[in-house]
Design an enzyme around this catalytic site. Structure first.
Site, PDB file in Angstrom:
ATOM      1  N   ASN A  12       5.836 -31.217 -23.828  1.00 19.00           N
ATOM      2  CA  ASN A  12       6.552 -30.770 -22.379  1.00 19.00           C
ATOM      3  C   ASN A  12       6.831 -32.109 -21.935  1.00 19.00           C
ATOM      4  OD1 ASN A  12       6.802 -29.762 -19.898  1.00 19.00           O
ATOM      5  ND2 ASN A  12       4.431 -29.278 -19.529  1.00 19.00           N
ATOM      6  N   GLU A 100       0.603 -26.714 -13.386  1.00 20.71           N
ATOM      7  CA  GLU A 100       1.256 -27.419 -12.070  1.00 20.71           C
ATOM      8  C   GLU A 100       2.180 -26.498 -11.537  1.00 20.71           C
ATOM      9  OE1 GLU A 100       3.167 -30.421 -14.589  1.00 20.71           O
ATOM     10  OE2 GLU A 100       1.453 -31.611 -15.017  1.00 20.71           O
ATOM     11  N   GLU A 168      -5.431 -25.300 -21.750  1.00 19.16           N
ATOM     12  CA  GLU A 168      -5.250 -26.950 -21.180  1.00 19.16           C
ATOM     13  C   GLU A 168      -6.128 -26.903 -19.923  1.00 19.16           C
ATOM     14  OE1 GLU A 168      -1.038 -28.315 -21.679  1.00 19.16           O
ATOM     15  OE2 GLU A 168      -0.931 -26.795 -20.227  1.00 19.16           O
TER      16      GLU A 168
END
Length: 252
Positions: A12, A100, A168
């Site tokens: 990413n 995010e 994550e």
């Protein structure tokens, strides 16, 4: 990693790179001796999807992912891209639910669920991100948070063969603090158990659960040998030469 699931390494790139630097990364991947048994996916910023798709077209087992998509097919959504646009630029995957997107841009489980349905309907593969904040880990709520996020995905998934789950922990993303192999394995095992109980044992056995959170060339081997860790979603290290080492970390 179980022998029955293909190891998966995603990169990413987040909001990093330009034509020159991303071309260098593509050239590195094209000229490196990558483990052919590993599925590799790179997620550049949206303006560079077509560029990376073109430059990596001849490299076997390397594909391109969108970092995010909108759930609508088209419309007055300034700054967004649709699934069909991502496909048109060569993407075959889409990352959804990244921390995010959740915590910086305020995406809810409900919205991420809608995106999931659209992504699968378009024929893309979902990289479904889940994970807890530091306070959730400290208070013992890791799985409560993960289950809430998993449930939103589950309610919108029609084909689990086109889903990769990325665990994550938010406290480990970009911080340099990585979950120990034992901590990561424990949570991955709990996620797989949840899949078995709430979706089915076949799905639990076949679905890849990858780890993300400050993965690098030094810690990837120890993480990769854990039985329920089926790969990685790599952030900053995917922009560096060590990304090749991460891809090849399970090579015998």
């Amino acid at each position: 990693m179980s022998g029955g699931r293909q190891f998966f390494v995603g990169g990413n790139f987040k909001m990093n790179g330009n034509t020159e630097s991303l071309s260098v990364i593509a050239e590195r991947l094209n000229t490196s001796d990558l483990d052919g048994t590993v599925e590799v996916v790179v997620a550049p910023p949206a303006p560079y999807l077509a560029l990376l798709n073109s430059k990596l077209a001849a490299k076997e087992n390397v594909n391109v992912s969108a970092q995010n998509v909108h759930e609508a097919e088209k419309g007055a959504f300034t700054g967004e891209i649709s699934c069909s646009m991502a496909l048109d630029c060569g993407a075959r995957y889409a990352i959804l639910g990244h921390s995010e997107r959740r915590h910086v841009f305020g995406e809810s489980n409900q919205q991420i669920g809608k995106k999931t349905k659209s992504v699968l309907a378009a024929g893309l593969v979902v990289i479904a991100c889940i994970g807890e904040k530091a306070e959730d880990r400290k208070s013992g709520n890791t799985m409560n948070v993960c289950v809430e996020q998993l449930t939103a995905f589950k309610e919108n998934i029609s084909d689990w063969s086109r889903v990769v789950i990325a665990y994550e922990p938010v406290w480990a993303i970009g911080t340099g603090e990585v979950a120990t192999p034992e901590i990561a394995q424990e949570t991955h095992s709990q996620i797989r158990s949840w899949l078995s109980e709430n979706v089915g044992s076949d799905v639990a056995a076949s679905t890849r659960i990858i780890y993300g959170g400050s993965v690098n060339g030094k810690n990837c081997k120890d993480l990769s040998v854990q039985p329920d860790i089926d790969g990685f979603l790599v952030g900053g290290a995917s922009l560096k030469p060590e990304f090749v080492d991460i891809i090849n970390c399970t090579r015998k």
